[in-house]
Design a protein around this motif. Structure first.
Motif, PDB file in Angstrom:
ATOM      1  N   GLU A 114      45.819  18.305  45.597  1.00 44.96           N
ATOM      2  CA  GLU A 114      47.363  18.191  45.464  1.00 44.96           C
ATOM      3  C   GLU A 114      47.315  17.129  46.538  1.00 44.96           C
ATOM      4  O   GLU A 114      46.975  17.271  47.619  1.00 44.96           O
ATOM      5  CB  GLU A 114      48.054  19.454  46.031  1.00 44.96           C
ATOM      6  CG  GLU A 114      49.520  19.367  46.024  1.00 44.96           C
ATOM      7  CD  GLU A 114      50.301  20.593  46.488  1.00 44.96           C
ATOM      8  OE1 GLU A 114      51.227  20.523  47.072  1.00 44.96           O
ATOM      9  OE2 GLU A 114      49.471  21.541  46.716  1.00 44.96           O
ATOM     10  N   VAL A 115      47.990  15.992  46.628  1.00 41.02           N
ATOM     11  CA  VAL A 115      48.006  14.826  47.372  1.00 41.02           C
ATOM     12  C   VAL A 115      49.300  14.371  47.466  1.00 41.02           C
ATOM     13  O   VAL A 115      50.340  14.624  46.544  1.00 41.02           O
ATOM     14  CB  VAL A 115      47.102  13.621  47.036  1.00 41.02           C
ATOM     15  CG1 VAL A 115      45.670  13.962  46.626  1.00 41.02           C
ATOM     16  CG2 VAL A 115      47.742  12.955  45.583  1.00 41.02           C
ATOM     17  N   LYS A 116      49.731  13.464  48.623  1.00 41.15           N
ATOM     18  CA  LYS A 116      51.017  12.943  48.698  1.00 41.15           C
ATOM     19  C   LYS A 116      50.729  11.404  48.902  1.00 41.15           C
ATOM     20  O   LYS A 116      49.750  10.920  49.480  1.00 41.15           O
ATOM     21  CB  LYS A 116      51.874  13.455  50.029  1.00 41.15           C
ATOM     22  CG  LYS A 116      52.865  12.817  50.391  1.00 41.15           C
ATOM     23  CD  LYS A 116      53.861  13.532  51.528  1.00 41.15           C
ATOM     24  CE  LYS A 116      52.911  13.483  52.859  1.00 41.15           C
ATOM     25  NZ  LYS A 116      53.664  14.231  53.993  1.00 41.15           N
ATOM     26  N   VAL A 117      51.542  10.485  48.194  1.00 40.87           N
ATOM     27  CA  VAL A 117      50.945   9.265  48.309  1.00 40.87           C
ATOM     28  C   VAL A 117      52.623   8.537  48.742  1.00 40.87           C
ATOM     29  O   VAL A 117      53.560   8.525  48.467  1.00 40.87           O
ATOM     30  CB  VAL A 117      50.822   8.622  46.667  1.00 40.87           C
ATOM     31  CG1 VAL A 117      50.558   7.195  46.864  1.00 40.87           C
ATOM     32  CG2 VAL A 117      49.681   9.527  46.065  1.00 40.87           C
ATOM     33  N   ASP A 118      52.272   7.795  49.814  1.00 37.45           N
ATOM     34  CA  ASP A 118      53.300   6.636  50.149  1.00 37.45           C
ATOM     35  C   ASP A 118      53.497   5.665  49.512  1.00 37.45           C
ATOM     36  O   ASP A 118      52.631   4.819  49.122  1.00 37.45           O
ATOM     37  CB  ASP A 118      52.780   6.498  51.623  1.00 37.45           C
ATOM     38  CG  ASP A 118      54.126   5.517  52.252  1.00 37.45           C
ATOM     39  OD1 ASP A 118      54.827   4.921  51.770  1.00 37.45           O
ATOM     40  OD2 ASP A 118      53.862   5.546  53.690  1.00 37.45           O
ATOM     41  N   LYS A 119      54.523   5.602  48.626  1.00 32.94           N
ATOM     42  CA  LYS A 119      54.860   4.376  47.990  1.00 32.94           C
ATOM     43  C   LYS A 119      54.818   3.017  48.364  1.00 32.94           C
ATOM     44  O   LYS A 119      54.851   2.190  47.886  1.00 32.94           O
ATOM     45  CB  LYS A 119      56.330   4.870  47.083  1.00 32.94           C
ATOM     46  CG  LYS A 119      55.942   5.967  45.895  1.00 32.94           C
ATOM     47  CD  LYS A 119      57.278   5.971  45.395  1.00 32.94           C
ATOM     48  CE  LYS A 119      57.180   7.255  43.957  1.00 32.94           C
ATOM     49  NZ  LYS A 119      58.250   7.395  43.219  1.00 32.94           N
ATOM     50  N   ALA A 148      51.033  11.236  40.450  1.00 36.20           N
ATOM     51  CA  ALA A 148      52.155  11.033  41.341  1.00 36.20           C
ATOM     52  C   ALA A 148      52.850   9.659  41.053  1.00 36.20           C
ATOM     53  O   ALA A 148      54.306   9.673  41.356  1.00 36.20           O
ATOM     54  CB  ALA A 148      51.517  11.252  42.741  1.00 36.20           C
ATOM     55  N   ILE A 205      47.051   7.416  50.555  1.00 42.51           N
ATOM     56  CA  ILE A 205      47.007   8.768  50.156  1.00 42.51           C
ATOM     57  C   ILE A 205      46.622   9.791  51.094  1.00 42.51           C
ATOM     58  O   ILE A 205      45.743   9.824  51.695  1.00 42.51           O
ATOM     59  CB  ILE A 205      45.801   8.845  48.753  1.00 42.51           C
ATOM     60  CG1 ILE A 205      45.841   7.803  47.642  1.00 42.51           C
ATOM     61  CG2 ILE A 205      45.570  10.172  48.396  1.00 42.51           C
ATOM     62  CD1 ILE A 205      44.563   7.972  47.076  1.00 42.51           C
ATOM     63  N   ILE A 206      47.459  10.891  51.018  1.00 40.04           N
ATOM     64  CA  ILE A 206      47.249  12.008  52.078  1.00 40.04           C
ATOM     65  C   ILE A 206      46.815  13.177  51.411  1.00 40.04           C
ATOM     66  O   ILE A 206      47.785  14.110  50.589  1.00 40.04           O
ATOM     67  CB  ILE A 206      48.648  12.282  52.855  1.00 40.04           C
ATOM     68  CG1 ILE A 206      49.050  10.933  53.672  1.00 40.04           C
ATOM     69  CG2 ILE A 206      48.278  13.485  53.735  1.00 40.04           C
ATOM     70  CD1 ILE A 206      50.160  10.937  54.148  1.00 40.04           C
ATOM     71  N   LEU A 211      46.608  17.003  50.533  1.00 31.39           N
ATOM     72  CA  LEU A 211      47.318  18.390  51.038  1.00 31.39           C
ATOM     73  C   LEU A 211      46.542  19.645  50.846  1.00 31.39           C
ATOM     74  O   LEU A 211      46.451  20.194  51.693  1.00 31.39           O
ATOM     75  CB  LEU A 211      48.617  18.281  50.478  1.00 31.39           C
ATOM     76  CG  LEU A 211      49.840  17.327  50.527  1.00 31.39           C
ATOM     77  CD1 LEU A 211      50.877  17.498  49.671  1.00 31.39           C
ATOM     78  CD2 LEU A 211      49.993  17.034  51.892  1.00 31.39           C
ATOM     79  N   GLY A 233      43.341  17.782  54.338  1.00 35.96           N
ATOM     80  CA  GLY A 233      44.159  18.799  54.083  1.00 35.96           C
ATOM     81  C   GLY A 233      43.724  20.070  54.086  1.00 35.96           C
ATOM     82  O   GLY A 233      42.418  20.505  54.996  1.00 35.96           O
TER      83      GLY A 233
END
Length: 291
Positions: free
Chosen positions: A151-156, A266, A161-162, A164, A226
């Motif tokens: 599970e990741v968070k991506v800054d558009k 994502a 890529i962060i 989680l 994460g």
């Protein structure tokens, strides 16, 4: 494995504990076969003057291969001890219950501990020291299995890529030591996250390594990975001792594709080379949204 004159055991192994807890695992497996507590056994490893030959601690083979040899050696030593106890107590070997420390006749009338037995073996004209020896190799290499969800968070805006959460589920046969197995999974996952996102080996046009220090070659810290979640689905591998299989290499295999698919899911960026740097993700998004 040798029974010492103090009644304690010493395990001699050519395999090297490279930080994965192999000495603990081998002790557990040998003590299980002897039925003795782990406090009764010490380990001597890697000293080629005194230990038997081992081809090397690689290919995730220590628990599966060396562990099976340790179990066989312990079983041989156990049988020798029971026979000696039977001689001293003047009974048949099958009439003795032995728990690794004390032998007791099944009718409960006689008993002798290994602390009492060991000195008796080393005196007189027929003195001897009891040992168990085994060597074992396998024509099969039963594979472990692992599944991971990232599970990741991506800054558009930047493509960063962060991570989680990383969920890992492993089948490595029978888990001998859950704590050691867990940290091995976590260590491999962290290494894989570093390979997926941060670690970049770059060479100049004339072949000079440009990322030759930790200022330019980035490895993940605790803040970069994460939360890690680990679970085991045990199976029983009949070809080795106690149903064990390997675990060492499999733990690095799944994080990269899991993160790659998470990023694609994502933001649509289909990054096919490692590490998946923000630049590559941003260019992947740009490529996806071109008309």
């Amino acid at each position: 494995i040798r029974l010492g004159d103090d009644g304690n055991y010493t395990l001699y192994t050519g395999s090297s504990d490279m930080g994965m807890g192999a000495n603990t695992i081998l002790t557990q497996m040998a003590c299980e076969a002897l039925s003795c507590p782990m406090e009764s056994m010490t380990v001597v490893e890697s000293d080629t003057d005194i230990v038997p030959f081992d081809p090397g601690s690689y290919a995730s083979s220590t628990t599966y291969v060396t562990g099976t040899a340790a179990k066989m050696a312990a079983e041989e030593l156990r049988e020798k001890i029971i026979h000696k106890l039977a001689q001293f107590m003047d009974v048949k070997p099958e009439d003795i219950d032995f728990d690794g420390l004390v032998g007791v006749t099944k009718d409960g009338t006689k008993k002798m501990s290994v602390q009492e037995l060991a000195p008796k073996l080393l005196v007189g004209t027929t003195s001897e020291q009891l040992t168990g020896f085994a060597t074992w190799g396998s024509h099969t290499s039963p594979p472990p299995f692992m599944a991971s969800i990232a599970e990741v968070k991506v800054d558009k805006q930047t493509g960063q890529i962060i991570p989680l959460h990383m969920y890992n589920c492993v089948d490595c046969g029978t888990v001998v030591n859950p704590k050691l197995a867990r940290v091995q999974v976590e260590g491999g996952a962290v290494q894989a996250i570093g390979m997926a996102l941060y670690e970049d080996v770059r060479y100049s046009s004339n072949g000079r390594l440009e990322t030759n220090n930790f200022m330019t070659y980035k490895i993940p810290t605790r803040q970069d990975i994460g939360e890690l979640h680990t679970a085991f689905v045990e199976s029983y591998e009949e070809s080795g001792a106690y149903g064990v299989k390997s675990i060492g290499e499999i733990v690095i295999n799944t994080a990269c594709p899991a993160i790659q698919h998470a990023v694609k899911n994502a933001v649509g960026a289909d990054v096919r080379t490692l590490p998946m740097t923000p630049e590559k993700v941003f260019m992947g998004m740009d490529e996806k949204y071109k008309v």
